[in-house]
Enzyme design. Structure first.
Site, PDB file in Angstrom:
ATOM      1  N   THR A 290      48.182  33.411  50.063  1.00 32.56           N
ATOM      2  CA  THR A 290      47.049  32.598  50.497  1.00 32.56           C
ATOM      3  C   THR A 290      47.498  31.346  51.231  1.00 32.56           C
ATOM      4  O   THR A 290      48.568  30.794  50.942  1.00 32.56           O
ATOM      5  CB  THR A 290      46.202  32.182  49.284  1.00 32.56           C
ATOM      6  OG1 THR A 290      45.213  31.233  49.690  1.00 32.56           O
ATOM      7  CG2 THR A 290      47.050  31.545  48.192  1.00 32.56           C
TER       8      THR A 290
ATOM      9  N   TYR B 297      45.338  27.661  41.666  1.00 26.86           N
ATOM     10  CA  TYR B 297      45.298  28.918  42.422  1.00 26.86           C
ATOM     11  C   TYR B 297      46.439  28.964  43.431  1.00 26.86           C
ATOM     12  O   TYR B 297      47.243  29.905  43.451  1.00 26.86           O
ATOM     13  CB  TYR B 297      43.948  29.068  43.123  1.00 26.86           C
ATOM     14  CG  TYR B 297      43.924  30.173  44.165  1.00 26.86           C
ATOM     15  CD1 TYR B 297      44.257  31.481  43.824  1.00 26.86           C
ATOM     16  CD2 TYR B 297      43.583  29.903  45.485  1.00 26.86           C
ATOM     17  CE1 TYR B 297      44.243  32.494  44.773  1.00 26.86           C
ATOM     18  CE2 TYR B 297      43.564  30.904  46.435  1.00 26.86           C
ATOM     19  CZ  TYR B 297      43.900  32.200  46.083  1.00 26.86           C
ATOM     20  OH  TYR B 297      43.885  33.192  47.022  1.00 26.86           O
TER      21      TYR B 297
END
Length: 330
Positions: A118, A142
């Site tokens: 990501t 995250y």
């Protein structure tokens, strides 16, 4: 042609990749706990094994029995704000479970590994544009959990001789142009899906968080990439490794951004619905701009986008959301 194991292959991104792999003639086995995925997303009869990567013995057995030499790893928790309030969920599901999978891959002779990473690993990049060499300073668990997984992957590959590509996604959106599949996640936070749901009357409004950013219209700018182009990048990455390519990290984006207000305007135009839009203050940690420096994927993999158009992305998302809405009403 050897079997490909896809973890999280019944989810939003994974299912599009699985479909493209199957259509390209690959034999695909999906391993998914179905926490956010759906068997209905596997439209070509791919084998589905319901299981969790927390079960180390199960994933070892699956790899041993399938003989898979290529693994594509999508299984993860992905909501950045939730990761702040539930950090251990993210380090467990994203980092520890990736460790379990990597151990099983090493034990069973996996040769190629493609990792769903990501742009959150960059945090807030200087100037709003991130290249693969930009500093990685994630601002939430995250992003940190994914960056830790990248580190494990890099070190394990160096020690044990397999090759990998880590694909750092920017803002994934849209759906299969034939509306066979799309994002099913309940309580989604993605702007385009949220806006489509507002147009369908499923939400009271769409919130814009921050209208005073140093951008052309004051709202945040993001690099939105069509799910079909993102999925295709995985097939290009797999082909690259099969040809003997070296391990690498690659951004997957278009290299241009659209603002929140632009996205909302396009959804209203495509849907024909002027839904309510509420302007609010900035959210902590949101960068003004987050756009990919995306030359490496083109030069190294030979990938080129086919759906690089915001209206196309929204139109495909809208078609899917209408189909999903009608099915849920029955």
């Amino acid at each position: 042609m050897s079997t490909i194991l896809v973890t999280g292959g019944a989810g939003y991104i994974g299912s599009h990749v699985v479909r493209q792999l199957s259509e390209a003639g690959h034999k695909v086995v999906v391993f998914d706990n179905l926490s956010t995925g759906s068997p209905d997303a596997l439209i070509h009869g791919e084998q589905l094994i319901v299981g969790d990567l927390a079960d180390r013995e199960r994933i070892n057995t699956v790899l041993r029995e399938t003989g898979a030499k290529s693994v594509l790893h999508f299984a993860a928790a992905i909501i950045a704000p939730e990761s702040v309030s539930l950090p251990l969920k993210y380090y467990g599901n994203n980092t520890r479970n990736t460790l379990n999978l990597l151990e099983a891959c090493v034990a069973n002779g996996v040769e190629r590994f493609i990792f769903s990473s990501t742009a959150a690993v960059y945090g807030i990049p200087e100037g709003g544009e991130a290249s693969e060499t930009s500093p990685t300073v994630p601002i939430n668990p995250y992003g940190a959990s994914k960056l830790m997984s990248e580190g494990m992957l890099r070190d394990a590959a160096a020690a044990h001789g397999f090759k990998y590509v880590a694909l750092r996604y920017f803002n994934v959106a849209g759906a299969d142009p034939q509306a066979r599949m799309g994002q099913r996640t309940p309580d989604a936070t993605h702007l385009i899906k949220v806006s489509c749901q507002a147009a369908l009357g499923m939400r009271d409004c769409v919130s814009i968080f921050g209208t005073d950013y140093p951008t052309p219209d004051g709202t945040g700018v993001r690099d939105y990439i069509h799910i079909e182009d993102l999925a295709a990048a995985h097939l290009y990455a797999l082909s690259y490794l099969e040809r003997g390519g070296e391990s690498t990290v690659i951004n997957v984006g278009y290299g241009r951004g659209s603002s929140v207000r632009e996205v909302v305007d396009v959804v209203q135009k495509v849907s024909g619905v002027q839904f309510k839009v509420v302007e609010g203050p900035r959210r902590p940690g949101d960068p003004a701009n987050l756009v990919a420096q995306a030359s490496r994927i083109r030069s190294l993999l030979g990938w080129a986008p086919k759906y690089d158009d915001l209206t196309t992305i929204v139109a495909d998302a809208w078609r899917w959301e209408k189909k999903l809405f009608e099915a849920q009403k029955k």
